[in-house]
Design a protein around this motif. Structure first.
Motif, PDB file in Angstrom:
ATOM      1  N   MET A   1      25.327   2.874   1.107  1.00  0.00           N
ATOM      2  CA  MET A   1      24.714   3.452  -0.084  1.00  0.00           C
ATOM      3  C   MET A   1      25.237   2.724  -1.314  1.00  0.00           C
ATOM      4  SD  MET A   1      24.988   7.549   0.752  1.00  0.00           S
ATOM      5  CE  MET A   1      26.764   7.442   1.110  1.00  0.00           C
ATOM      6  N   PRO A   2      24.490   2.765  -2.416  1.00  0.00           N
ATOM      7  CA  PRO A   2      24.979   2.146  -3.649  1.00  0.00           C
ATOM      8  C   PRO A   2      26.115   2.960  -4.270  1.00  0.00           C
ATOM      9  CG  PRO A   2      22.924   3.304  -4.051  1.00  0.00           C
ATOM     10  CD  PRO A   2      23.145   3.348  -2.569  1.00  0.00           C
ATOM     11  N   ASN A   3      26.822   2.349  -5.206  1.00  0.00           N
ATOM     12  CA  ASN A   3      27.892   2.987  -5.994  1.00  0.00           C
ATOM     13  C   ASN A   3      29.138   3.303  -5.165  1.00  0.00           C
ATOM     14  OD1 ASN A   3      26.209   2.962  -8.320  1.00  0.00           O
ATOM     15  ND2 ASN A   3      25.208   4.829  -7.595  1.00  0.00           N
TER      16      ASN A   3
ATOM     17  N   ASN B   1      13.771  -5.770  -5.296  1.00  0.00           N
ATOM     18  CA  ASN B   1      15.186  -6.094  -5.125  1.00  0.00           C
ATOM     19  C   ASN B   1      15.393  -7.174  -4.064  1.00  0.00           C
ATOM     20  OD1 ASN B   1      15.951  -4.190  -7.057  1.00  0.00           O
ATOM     21  ND2 ASN B   1      16.134  -2.550  -5.550  1.00  0.00           N
ATOM     22  N   ILE B   2      14.594  -7.114  -2.995  1.00  0.00           N
ATOM     23  CA  ILE B   2      14.684  -8.145  -1.958  1.00  0.00           C
ATOM     24  C   ILE B   2      14.270  -9.501  -2.522  1.00  0.00           C
ATOM     25  CG2 ILE B   2      13.663  -8.972   0.207  1.00  0.00           C
ATOM     26  CD1 ILE B   2      13.534  -6.055   1.135  1.00  0.00           C
TER      27      ILE B   2
ATOM     28  N   ASN C   1      24.707 -10.807  -0.914  1.00  0.00           N
ATOM     29  CA  ASN C   1      25.293  -9.467  -1.016  1.00  0.00           C
ATOM     30  C   ASN C   1      24.305  -8.448  -1.572  1.00  0.00           C
ATOM     31  OD1 ASN C   1      27.747 -10.347  -0.008  1.00  0.00           O
ATOM     32  ND2 ASN C   1      28.651 -10.694  -2.027  1.00  0.00           N
ATOM     33  N   ASN C   2      23.415  -8.900  -2.450  1.00  0.00           N
ATOM     34  CA  ASN C   2      22.432  -7.994  -3.045  1.00  0.00           C
ATOM     35  C   ASN C   2      21.239  -7.735  -2.130  1.00  0.00           C
ATOM     36  OD1 ASN C   2      24.032  -7.947  -5.320  1.00  0.00           O
ATOM     37  ND2 ASN C   2      22.828  -9.485  -6.415  1.00  0.00           N
ATOM     38  N   LEU C   3      21.175  -8.466  -1.033  1.00  0.00           N
ATOM     39  CA  LEU C   3      20.056  -8.330  -0.103  1.00  0.00           C
ATOM     40  C   LEU C   3      20.329  -7.296   0.983  1.00  0.00           C
ATOM     41  CD1 LEU C   3      17.297  -9.323   0.919  1.00  0.00           C
ATOM     42  CD2 LEU C   3      18.479 -11.235   2.032  1.00  0.00           C
ATOM     43  N   VAL C   4      21.597  -7.064   1.296  1.00  0.00           N
ATOM     44  CA  VAL C   4      21.954  -6.204   2.436  1.00  0.00           C
ATOM     45  C   VAL C   4      21.427  -4.784   2.265  1.00  0.00           C
ATOM     46  CG1 VAL C   4      23.864  -5.162   3.714  1.00  0.00           C
ATOM     47  CG2 VAL C   4      23.996  -7.561   3.012  1.00  0.00           C
ATOM     48  N   LEU C   5      21.672  -4.167   1.113  1.00  0.00           N
ATOM     49  CA  LEU C   5      21.339  -2.752   0.931  1.00  0.00           C
ATOM     50  C   LEU C   5      19.834  -2.480   0.946  1.00  0.00           C
ATOM     51  CD1 LEU C   5      22.819  -0.091   0.652  1.00  0.00           C
ATOM     52  CD2 LEU C   5      22.658  -0.315  -1.828  1.00  0.00           C
TER      53      LEU C   5
ATOM     54  N   ALA D   1      21.345 -11.738   5.758  1.00  0.00           N
ATOM     55  CA  ALA D   1      22.093 -11.577   4.511  1.00  0.00           C
ATOM     56  C   ALA D   1      23.591 -11.487   4.789  1.00  0.00           C
ATOM     57  CB  ALA D   1      21.608 -10.331   3.775  1.00  0.00           C
ATOM     58  N   LYS D   2      23.969 -10.731   5.811  1.00  0.00           N
ATOM     59  CA  LYS D   2      25.389 -10.595   6.146  1.00  0.00           C
ATOM     60  C   LYS D   2      25.985 -11.916   6.605  1.00  0.00           C
ATOM     61  CE  LYS D   2      25.229  -5.678   7.359  1.00  0.00           C
ATOM     62  NZ  LYS D   2      25.323  -4.677   8.455  1.00  0.00           N
TER      63      LYS D   2
END
Length: 305
Positions: A84-86, A227-228, A238-242, A270-271
């Protein structure tokens, strides 16, 4: 001083779906549950299941909101997403355990909701202080069985001649009929754009809310796609994983199995920081989603399957 627990002021969920007791008696789960999940589609499905089990629930969209919620409400159990974010689920669980030690509170069961059920992932959940886990996409039988291990149950009366609505019959979340297991066992080309069997289970669970949930899924995709696309154009693995992770599980819930499979591949790439391969996968995903979206829109316009 110990934090003050507020009195519960929540309506009771529907008691139509009940658990089968060991001696054939009908018993119902009892408790107040906090669902921590950032994806609105996944959240709606789990919340509906809990309501059908007769439970009340609150929701939080990340670990920070979870920590705020437990300061003002006493929960019998937390269902915690991992990514999850945050603040992610493992970080939030560590904070919960620290708080319990600090104030001398009774240990609250925290159950992980995870798409990754490999041994290493389970071990990380336990190390973070989680008590158990369930695989995504969450199935009603699996969730009911798990909750019976952690929540009390009480006798409930069903009037003669009235039966509870059918809850989708499913195998274990590790079984071959699980939607995400199918995604992992097949290449994306072999999967249907839209799996009507999975959709049938969704309509069993969500009933008259199913069509709205499909629309919510469609409404949520453009932000995820934005976002993708940004992460791929910037080469920001790192911004692609979530967003890939979020799309993977919500797509599996609505039967968009090809999209879910490609999102799983995208998350892995992404990982591994394989951004060139991710860019190719992204193009395939957009095509797969367009196909699934057309079929979903037809179902929405029809008002059902």
């Amino acid at each position: 001083t110990k934090p003050k627990q507020l009195e519960r002021q929540h309506s009771t969920g529907s008691s139509k779906a009940v658990a089968q007791g060991p001696r054939g008696d009908k018993r119902q789960l009892v408790g107040h549950v906090l669902i921590v999940e950032d994806n609105p589609v996944n959240l709606a499905v789990v919340r509906k299941m809990l309501q059908r089990f007769g439970l009340t629930c609150d929701t939080a969209k990340d670990g920070l909101e979870c920590l705020e919620a437990i300061k003002t409400m006493q929960y019998d159990l937390v269902l915690m997403d991992i990514q999850m974010p945050n603040m992610d689920g493992r970080q939030a669980t560590r904070k919960i355990r620290e708080r319990e030690q600090q104030f001398g509170l009774t240990r609250m069961p925290v159950l992980a909701i995870t798409a990754n059920v490999m041994g290493d992932d389970r071990a990380k959940c336990i190390q973070a202080g989680m008590d158990d886990y369930i695989a995504k996409p969450v199935k009603p039988t699996d969730l009911n069985n798990l909750l019976q291990q952690w929540l009390p149950m009480q006798e409930t009366v069903i009037s003669q001649g009235r039966t509870a609505p059918r809850v989708a019959s499913v195998v274990s979340s590790m079984g071959a009929n699980n939607a995400l297991a199918n995604v992992e066992a097949n290449t994306s080309e072999e999967l249907l754009a839209l799996d009507k069997n999975v959709l049938g289970e969704l309509f069993d669970i969500m009933e008259d809310e199913a069509v709205r949930l499909l629309q919510d899924y469609i409404n949520n995709v453009p932000e995820i796609f934005k976002n993708i696309d940004l992460a791929i154009r910037e080469g920001a693995a790192n911004n692609l994983v979530l967003p890939a992770h979020s799309l993977k599980s919500s797509s599996a819930n609505v039967g968009a199995t090809r999209v879910s499979a490609l999102a799983k591949q995208l998350e892995f790439m992404a990982k591994e920081n394989k951004m060139d391969a991710a860019a190719v996968c992204w193009q395939s995903m957009k095509i797969a989603y367009a196909q699934a979206e057309r079929e979903l829109i037809a179902i929405i316009k029809k008002g059902g399957l």
